[in-house]
Design a protein around this motif. Structure first.
Motif, PDB file in Angstrom:
ATOM      1  N   ARG A 213       0.847  -1.194   0.000  1.00  0.00           N
ATOM      2  CA  ARG A 213       0.000   0.000   0.000  1.00  0.00           C
ATOM      3  C   ARG A 213       0.882   1.244   0.000  1.00  0.00           C
ATOM      4  NH1 ARG A 213      -3.848  -2.031   4.800  1.00  0.00           N
ATOM      5  NH2 ARG A 213      -1.807  -2.804   5.417  1.00  0.00           N
ATOM      6  N   GLY A 214       0.516   2.191  -0.843  1.00  0.00           N
ATOM      7  CA  GLY A 214       1.275   3.434  -0.945  1.00  0.00           C
ATOM      8  C   GLY A 214       2.401   3.382  -1.965  1.00  0.00           C
ATOM      9  N   MET A 215       2.734   2.210  -2.460  1.00  0.00           N
ATOM     10  CA  MET A 215       3.780   2.087  -3.481  1.00  0.00           C
ATOM     11  C   MET A 215       3.184   2.372  -4.855  1.00  0.00           C
ATOM     12  SD  MET A 215       5.856  -1.375  -2.628  1.00  0.00           S
ATOM     13  CE  MET A 215       6.681  -1.656  -1.084  1.00  0.00           C
ATOM     14  N   ALA A 216       3.962   3.046  -5.684  1.00  0.00           N
ATOM     15  CA  ALA A 216       3.556   3.286  -7.069  1.00  0.00           C
ATOM     16  C   ALA A 216       4.215   2.241  -7.960  1.00  0.00           C
ATOM     17  CB  ALA A 216       3.968   4.680  -7.503  1.00  0.00           C
ATOM     18  N   CYS A 217       3.639   2.048  -9.118  1.00  0.00           N
ATOM     19  CA  CYS A 217       4.166   1.109 -10.102  1.00  0.00           C
ATOM     20  C   CYS A 217       5.630   1.450 -10.394  1.00  0.00           C
ATOM     21  CB  CYS A 217       3.316   1.215 -11.366  1.00  0.00           C
ATOM     22  SG  CYS A 217       3.733   0.023 -12.626  1.00  0.00           S
ATOM     23  N   PRO A 218       6.517   0.491 -10.429  1.00  0.00           N
ATOM     24  CA  PRO A 218       6.353  -0.966 -10.385  1.00  0.00           C
ATOM     25  C   PRO A 218       6.528  -1.557  -8.991  1.00  0.00           C
ATOM     26  CG  PRO A 218       8.583  -0.499 -11.032  1.00  0.00           C
ATOM     27  CD  PRO A 218       7.898   0.844 -10.782  1.00  0.00           C
TER      28      PRO A 218
ATOM     29  N   SER B  72       7.206  -5.513  -7.979  1.00  0.00           N
ATOM     30  CA  SER B  72       8.566  -5.809  -7.518  1.00  0.00           C
ATOM     31  C   SER B  72       8.531  -6.484  -6.151  1.00  0.00           C
ATOM     32  CB  SER B  72       9.394  -4.530  -7.450  1.00  0.00           C
ATOM     33  OG  SER B  72       9.548  -3.976  -8.734  1.00  0.00           O
ATOM     34  N   ALA B  73       7.662  -6.004  -5.257  1.00  0.00           N
ATOM     35  CA  ALA B  73       7.532  -6.610  -3.934  1.00  0.00           C
ATOM     36  C   ALA B  73       6.980  -8.030  -4.042  1.00  0.00           C
ATOM     37  CB  ALA B  73       6.636  -5.746  -3.052  1.00  0.00           C
ATOM     38  N   LEU B  74       6.027  -8.244  -4.933  1.00  0.00           N
ATOM     39  CA  LEU B  74       5.485  -9.580  -5.173  1.00  0.00           C
ATOM     40  C   LEU B  74       6.582 -10.513  -5.682  1.00  0.00           C
ATOM     41  CD1 LEU B  74       3.390 -11.801  -5.705  1.00  0.00           C
ATOM     42  CD2 LEU B  74       2.716 -10.565  -7.775  1.00  0.00           C
TER      43      LEU B  74
ATOM     44  N   ASP C 248      -2.145   1.058  -5.647  1.00  0.00           N
ATOM     45  CA  ASP C 248      -1.902   1.556  -7.002  1.00  0.00           C
ATOM     46  C   ASP C 248      -2.937   0.947  -7.944  1.00  0.00           C
ATOM     47  OD1 ASP C 248      -1.014   2.164  -9.552  1.00  0.00           O
ATOM     48  OD2 ASP C 248       1.066   1.634  -9.161  1.00  0.00           O
ATOM     49  N   PRO C 249      -3.755   1.782  -8.618  1.00  0.00           N
ATOM     50  CA  PRO C 249      -4.784   1.228  -9.499  1.00  0.00           C
ATOM     51  C   PRO C 249      -4.220   0.390 -10.641  1.00  0.00           C
ATOM     52  CG  PRO C 249      -4.751   3.639  -9.617  1.00  0.00           C
ATOM     53  CD  PRO C 249      -3.777   3.234  -8.560  1.00  0.00           C
ATOM     54  N   GLY C 250      -2.975   0.597 -11.012  1.00  0.00           N
ATOM     55  CA  GLY C 250      -2.348  -0.194 -12.061  1.00  0.00           C
ATOM     56  C   GLY C 250      -1.973  -1.592 -11.619  1.00  0.00           C
ATOM     57  N   PHE C 251      -2.075  -1.857 -10.315  1.00  0.00           N
ATOM     58  CA  PHE C 251      -1.693  -3.173  -9.809  1.00  0.00           C
ATOM     59  C   PHE C 251      -2.607  -4.280 -10.325  1.00  0.00           C
ATOM     60  CE2 PHE C 251      -2.064  -6.460  -6.425  1.00  0.00           C
ATOM     61  CZ  PHE C 251      -0.807  -7.012  -6.590  1.00  0.00           C
ATOM     62  N   GLU C 252      -3.896  -3.983 -10.469  1.00  0.00           N
ATOM     63  CA  GLU C 252      -4.846  -5.021 -10.882  1.00  0.00           C
ATOM     64  C   GLU C 252      -4.484  -5.643 -12.232  1.00  0.00           C
ATOM     65  OE1 GLU C 252      -9.662  -5.677 -11.059  1.00  0.00           O
ATOM     66  OE2 GLU C 252      -8.862  -3.909 -10.077  1.00  0.00           O
ATOM     67  N   PRO C 253      -4.322  -4.866 -13.301  1.00  0.00           N
ATOM     68  CA  PRO C 253      -3.912  -5.495 -14.562  1.00  0.00           C
ATOM     69  C   PRO C 253      -2.493  -6.056 -14.508  1.00  0.00           C
ATOM     70  CG  PRO C 253      -4.062  -3.108 -14.822  1.00  0.00           C
ATOM     71  CD  PRO C 253      -4.612  -3.436 -13.466  1.00  0.00           C
ATOM     72  N   ASP C 254      -1.625  -5.404 -13.731  1.00  0.00           N
ATOM     73  CA  ASP C 254      -0.244  -5.888 -13.616  1.00  0.00           C
ATOM     74  C   ASP C 254      -0.176  -7.269 -12.972  1.00  0.00           C
ATOM     75  OD1 ASP C 254       0.638  -3.541 -14.765  1.00  0.00           O
ATOM     76  OD2 ASP C 254       1.505  -2.717 -12.913  1.00  0.00           O
ATOM     77  N   VAL C 255      -0.943  -7.476 -11.900  1.00  0.00           N
ATOM     78  CA  VAL C 255      -0.878  -8.765 -11.217  1.00  0.00           C
ATOM     79  C   VAL C 255      -1.485  -9.866 -12.079  1.00  0.00           C
ATOM     80  CG1 VAL C 255      -3.029  -8.673  -9.847  1.00  0.00           C
ATOM     81  CG2 VAL C 255      -1.035  -9.890  -8.965  1.00  0.00           C
TER      82      VAL C 255
END
Length: 78
Positions: A9-14, A18-20, A39-46
């Motif tokens: 939480r609070g991290m921006a892409c990437p 990267s943490a995952l 980060d809203p971009g996390f959903e498509p990224d994951v």
């Protein structure tokens, strides 16, 4: 089944991916990795990360307003 929680939480892409990836390096087949991200971009990224790494996306949901929770089952470790 061991669980590894990643608070991104609070991290921006990437950052969240990267943490995952760092958590995945220490995981074993059968482990669950739970990632919390804002980060809203996390959903498509994951989704792309799971497809690329051939692991299993068990859950992907919004919780507590804007927090995205992803639960990944590690299935592709050799």
């Amino acid at each position: 089944m061991p669980e590894i929680t990643v608070d991104a939480r609070g991290m921006a892409c990437p950052g969240p991916i990267s943490a995952l990836t760092r958590a995945y390096r220490n995981a074993q087949n059968g482990d669950l990795i739970i990632v919390l991200a804002t980060d809203p971009g996390f959903e498509p990224d994951v989704k792309a990360w799971v497809e690329r790494t051939k692991n299993e996306l068990v859950e992907l949901a919004k919780v507590d307003g804007n927090v995205i929770k992803a639960v990944i089952k590690v299935t592709a470790k050799k």
